[in-house]
Design a protein around this motif. Structure first.
Motif, PDB file in Angstrom:
ATOM      1  N   ARG A  79      49.443  75.655 -48.365  1.00 14.11           N
ATOM      2  CA  ARG A  79      50.167  76.173 -49.522  1.00 14.11           C
ATOM      3  C   ARG A  79      49.203  76.541 -50.627  1.00 14.11           C
ATOM      4  N   ASP A  80      49.656  77.358 -51.571  1.00  7.25           N
ATOM      5  CA  ASP A  80      48.776  77.679 -52.694  1.00  7.25           C
ATOM      6  C   ASP A  80      48.633  76.496 -53.651  1.00  7.25           C
ATOM      7  N   HIS A  81      49.722  75.764 -53.890  1.00 12.90           N
ATOM      8  CA  HIS A  81      49.582  74.609 -54.779  1.00 12.90           C
ATOM      9  C   HIS A  81      50.585  73.529 -54.421  1.00 12.90           C
ATOM     10  N   ALA A  82      50.271  72.299 -54.840  1.00 17.91           N
ATOM     11  CA  ALA A  82      51.215  71.194 -54.672  1.00 17.91           C
ATOM     12  C   ALA A  82      51.026  70.255 -55.847  1.00 17.91           C
ATOM     13  N   MET A  83      52.090  69.595 -56.216  1.00 20.00           N
ATOM     14  CA  MET A  83      52.096  68.811 -57.447  1.00 20.00           C
ATOM     15  C   MET A  83      52.166  67.309 -57.143  1.00 20.00           C
ATOM     16  N   VAL A  84      51.319  66.556 -57.838  1.00 16.58           N
ATOM     17  CA  VAL A  84      51.452  65.098 -57.840  1.00 16.58           C
ATOM     18  C   VAL A  84      52.158  64.746 -59.143  1.00 16.58           C
ATOM     19  N   PHE A  85      53.379  64.289 -59.017  1.00 18.03           N
ATOM     20  CA  PHE A  85      54.192  64.072 -60.204  1.00 18.03           C
ATOM     21  C   PHE A  85      53.875  62.743 -60.874  1.00 18.03           C
ATOM     22  N   GLN A  86      54.443  62.573 -62.046  1.00 16.27           N
ATOM     23  CA  GLN A  86      54.287  61.314 -62.759  1.00 16.27           C
ATOM     24  C   GLN A  86      54.915  60.184 -61.964  1.00 16.27           C
ATOM     25  N   ASP A  87      54.735  59.015 -62.477  1.00 16.81           N
ATOM     26  CA  ASP A  87      55.174  57.779 -61.837  1.00 16.81           C
ATOM     27  C   ASP A  87      56.556  57.858 -61.180  1.00 16.81           C
ATOM     28  N   SER A  88      56.671  57.184 -60.080  1.00 20.20           N
ATOM     29  CA  SER A  88      57.940  56.960 -59.369  1.00 20.20           C
ATOM     30  C   SER A  88      58.735  58.222 -59.053  1.00 20.20           C
ATOM     31  N   SER A  89      58.053  59.256 -58.641  1.00 24.83           N
ATOM     32  CA  SER A  89      58.785  60.448 -58.227  1.00 24.83           C
ATOM     33  C   SER A  89      58.955  60.476 -56.711  1.00 24.83           C
ATOM     34  N   LEU A  90      58.545  59.413 -56.035  1.00 26.70           N
ATOM     35  CA  LEU A  90      58.835  59.331 -54.600  1.00 26.70           C
ATOM     36  C   LEU A  90      60.342  59.211 -54.433  1.00 26.70           C
ATOM     37  N   PHE A  91      60.865  59.781 -53.343  1.00 23.70           N
ATOM     38  CA  PHE A  91      62.293  59.629 -53.091  1.00 23.70           C
ATOM     39  C   PHE A  91      62.561  58.185 -52.694  1.00 23.70           C
ATOM     40  N   ASN A  99      58.441  60.306 -47.010  1.00 21.93           N
ATOM     41  CA  ASN A  99      58.054  60.906 -48.284  1.00 21.93           C
ATOM     42  C   ASN A  99      56.821  61.777 -48.123  1.00 21.93           C
ATOM     43  N   VAL A 100      55.810  61.245 -47.427  1.00 22.31           N
ATOM     44  CA  VAL A 100      54.554  61.989 -47.288  1.00 22.31           C
ATOM     45  C   VAL A 100      54.771  63.239 -46.442  1.00 22.31           C
ATOM     46  N   ALA A 101      55.670  63.149 -45.469  1.00 19.74           N
ATOM     47  CA  ALA A 101      55.922  64.292 -44.592  1.00 19.74           C
ATOM     48  C   ALA A 101      56.832  65.338 -45.244  1.00 19.74           C
ATOM     49  N   TYR A 102      57.377  65.019 -46.428  1.00 17.26           N
ATOM     50  CA  TYR A 102      58.442  65.853 -47.003  1.00 17.26           C
ATOM     51  C   TYR A 102      58.037  67.317 -47.197  1.00 17.26           C
ATOM     52  N   GLY A 103      56.808  67.520 -47.704  1.00 18.01           N
ATOM     53  CA  GLY A 103      56.361  68.892 -47.957  1.00 18.01           C
ATOM     54  C   GLY A 103      56.367  69.737 -46.695  1.00 18.01           C
ATOM     55  N   LEU A 104      55.993  69.123 -45.583  1.00 13.66           N
ATOM     56  CA  LEU A 104      55.981  69.860 -44.312  1.00 13.66           C
ATOM     57  C   LEU A 104      57.393  70.147 -43.833  1.00 13.66           C
ATOM     58  N   ILE A 105      58.292  69.152 -44.035  1.00 10.98           N
ATOM     59  CA  ILE A 105      59.696  69.355 -43.681  1.00 10.98           C
ATOM     60  C   ILE A 105      60.237  70.574 -44.437  1.00 10.98           C
ATOM     61  N   CYS A 106      59.848  70.678 -45.705  1.00 12.04           N
ATOM     62  CA  CYS A 106      60.296  71.815 -46.525  1.00 12.04           C
ATOM     63  C   CYS A 106      59.800  73.142 -45.959  1.00 12.04           C
ATOM     64  N   VAL A 154      50.550  69.162 -47.547  1.00 14.42           N
ATOM     65  CA  VAL A 154      50.823  70.594 -47.373  1.00 14.42           C
ATOM     66  C   VAL A 154      49.534  71.408 -47.477  1.00 14.42           C
ATOM     67  N   ASP A 155      48.394  70.730 -47.569  1.00 13.39           N
ATOM     68  CA  ASP A 155      47.097  71.385 -47.591  1.00 13.39           C
ATOM     69  C   ASP A 155      47.020  72.464 -48.672  1.00 13.39           C
ATOM     70  N   PRO A 156      47.216  72.074 -49.942  1.00 10.66           N
ATOM     71  CA  PRO A 156      47.282  73.077 -51.005  1.00 10.66           C
ATOM     72  C   PRO A 156      45.900  73.584 -51.398  1.00 10.66           C
TER      73      PRO A 156
ATOM     74  N   THR B 181      62.090  71.194 -55.468  1.00 15.70           N
ATOM     75  CA  THR B 181      61.848  72.593 -55.830  1.00 15.70           C
ATOM     76  C   THR B 181      60.368  72.920 -55.742  1.00 15.70           C
ATOM     77  N   SER B 182      59.543  71.975 -56.208  1.00 14.12           N
ATOM     78  CA  SER B 182      58.103  72.179 -56.188  1.00 14.12           C
ATOM     79  C   SER B 182      57.571  72.374 -54.767  1.00 14.12           C
ATOM     80  N   PHE B 183      58.179  71.669 -53.816  1.00 16.76           N
ATOM     81  CA  PHE B 183      57.774  71.850 -52.418  1.00 16.76           C
ATOM     82  C   PHE B 183      58.544  72.987 -51.761  1.00 16.76           C
ATOM     83  N   ARG B 184      59.285  73.726 -52.561  1.00 21.04           N
ATOM     84  CA  ARG B 184      60.063  74.873 -52.098  1.00 21.04           C
ATOM     85  C   ARG B 184      61.046  74.502 -50.995  1.00 21.04           C
TER      86      ARG B 184
END
Lengths: 265, 281
Positions: A79-91, A99-106, A154-156, B181-184
């Motif tokens: 991906r072009d970018h990926a975000m590490v959010f502030q505290d406790s944004s894990l589902f 959780n870690v696999a979520y970006g790939l699922i998307c 997601v290899d950003p 949304t961020s992960f599209r």
């Protein structure tokens, strides 16, 4: 097209919005020009409310800018970018592994394969053995490790980090800073890091951008020439302390200007 | 330096682990369990004694042993079981239809604000309206059989399920939506991976409230107008002064309610493994 060797290029980014209560148009970000080279670690520090998180959200596509352009290098893979959010944004309803696999699922990767590809990142951030734990079973530091792994999966091209250690206690925060540098050198990523902690910014970065009070703009672009790899002890070296002092004066000057500028009524 | 030096303490003789007691032994030592049992048994004995001494009219309030005896007679009577299954059918049909229609409608109304604005007044109106008050018209419309009961059970449970579900979707934490949304995430994935799962605790609350309403619907419906069902047993027994049989019927409804609550708990445990113990209700 973005210039060769740059990971991110922002030109004249402005952001204004209508204040709901007063109906006035307010300027959150005045004008931001930033170039970040590939593999570079860049931090933005600034007084709270200066619009640094807002800028990151614009880069991430969560908010639209009012003016200007942001270009990100398009990688061959990932991906072009990926975000590490502030505290406790894990589902909270997913395990560490999910959780870690979520970006790939998307991205439509089948669940089995996504979890297989997530495993090396879980190992990299030091969470092996915690794959099936739920976030509430992890400490704050471990949650942010998982959060980092989720973005790396997601290899950003560029990793966006929004005050990821702000809610951690001082000791865990230092430990995580050192861990982040280790992971950064291992993963070979470009990082744009937002923080209000001056020492954190200097310790981690190749460059520190100091932002003004709202409306935010870049006051100074400071190159950090400390050798790498950096040990935590470097925070007590004279060169480090001098830079921290300089940045502190820039920011506190902003706060005073702010006070003088605001109407006394 | 002189002075008596205290001898180094002997290595602790405490075992590393306390031996675990068998469960029943631990239970007998638990104050809560023992006092609870004394309370229950004590009240039953008092009740029995008052009934036997004639202080209570057993035509209305039969003694515990009389209720037990009536129960023993009833469970051997096929007529009782056919009434029981009628009531169970009414309850399950109405409740299931309420779930199948209520959860999707609640999710949709929570997700699409315009749908919510359009539905909200009616949802609130019907939630305030005591649904059993509609029984007379339901009986005329659907007859004395199970259909009028299914309708009142459905009406009771439906709104109790829809309203918390809408609330759940509308209060999903913004930051989780931002992550997706961020992960599209596709819109579909946004719904299944975030909104749906975040809403589960609210849906479970809806199920719990809905079940209580559904049970009230069955009882009221059968007491008011029916030819079959446990409520009919209760009504006829009361009319013929069979206090023991009547209270046995009431007891069966009570036990059904308890079992139902436990089933919802089981569903809850299955779907809420991710919640810390203290937040599970």
């Amino acid at each position: 097209m973005i210039e060769q060797g740059l990971a991110l290029s922002a030109r004249g980014v402005r952001m204004s919005y209508i204040d709901q209560s007063s109906g006035d148009r307010l300027l959150a970000i005045d004008r931001i020009d930033i170039d970040i080279r590939e593999g570079e670690f860049v931090s933005i520090v600034g007084p709270s409310g200066c619009g640094k998180s807002t800028f990151l959200k614009i880069v991430n596509g969560l908010l639209p800018s009012s003016e200007g352009t942001i270009e990100i290098a398009q990688p061959d893979h990932g991906r072009d970018h990926a975000m590490v959010f502030q505290d406790s944004s894990l589902f909270p309803w997913y395990t560490v592994l999910s959780n870690v696999a979520y970006g790939l699922i998307c991205q439509g990767v089948p669940k089995k394969e996504a979890q297989k590809r997530a495993q090396p990142l879980i190992d990299m951030v030091g969470l092996r053995g915690f794959e099936n734990k739920y976030p509430y079973q992890l400490s704050g530091g471990m949650q942010q490790r998982a959060n980092l792994a989720r973005a790396l999966t997601v290899d950003p091209e560029i990793l966006l980090m929004d005050e990821p250690f702000a809610a951690l206690d001082a000791q865990t925060r230092e430990l995580m800073q050192a861990e982040l540098l280790r992971i950064w050198s291992e993963a070979n990523k470009t990082v744009l890091f937002i923080t209000h902690q001056i020492d954190e910014a200097i310790y981690l970065s190749d460059r520190v951008l100091v932002m003004s009070a709202r409306p935010g703009r870049i006051l100074e672009d400071i190159r950090i020439d400390l050798p790498r790899p950096r040990e935590l002890e470097i925070k007590r070296s004279p060169a480090f302390v001098e830079m921290a002092d300089h940045i502190w004066r820039l920011i506190s000057g902003q706060l005073q200007d702010d006070k003088l500028a605001s109407p006394s009524a | 330096m002189s002075g008596a030096s205290t001898p180094a303490p002997a290595p602790s003789s405490l075992p590393d682990r306390l031996p675990r007691e068998p469960r029943w032994k631990a239970l007998l030592k638990s104050e809560r369990f023992v006092l609870g049992a004394i309370g229950v048994v004590g009240f039953l004995i008092l009740w029995e004694a008052l009934a036997r001494s004639g202080s209570i009219n057993v035509q209305f309030f039969a003694s515990p042993t009389m209720i037990a005896a009536a129960g023993a007679r009833e469970v051997q009577d096929p007529g009782f079981w056919s009434d029981f299954f009628i009531s169970l059918t009414e309850f399950l049909s109405g409740f299931l239809v309420a779930i199948v229609l209520g959860i999707p409608l609640g999710l949709a109304a929570g997700w699409f604000p315009k749908l919510n604005y359009a539905l909200d007044p009616w949802l609130n109106f019907f939630n305030a309206l005591p649904r059993v008050a509609l029984l007379p018209i339901l009986v005329i419309a659907f007859g004395l059989g199970i259909w009028s009961k299914i309708a009142v059970v459905f009406l009771g449970a439906f709104f109790a399920i829809v309203i918390p579900t809408v609330q759940g979707v509308r209060t999903v934490d913004r930051k989780y939506l931002d992550v997706a949304t961020s992960f599209r995430a596709s819109r579909r994935l946004l719904f299944t991976s975030v909104v749906g799962l975040a809403t589960v605790p609210f849906i479970v609350t809806g199920l719990r409230l809905g079940m209580a309403r559904a049970l009230i619907g069955v009882v009221t419906g059968e007491l008011y107008a029916a030819t079959e069902g446990l409520g009919v047993i209760i009504r006829r027994s009361a009319e013929t002064r069979q206090g023991d049989r009547m209270l046995f019927g009431v007891l069966i409804f009570t036990l059904s309610g308890i079992i139902g609550v436990e089933l919802v708990r089981a569903v809850e445990r299955r779907f809420q493994k991710w919640r810390p113990e203290g937040f599970r209700r």
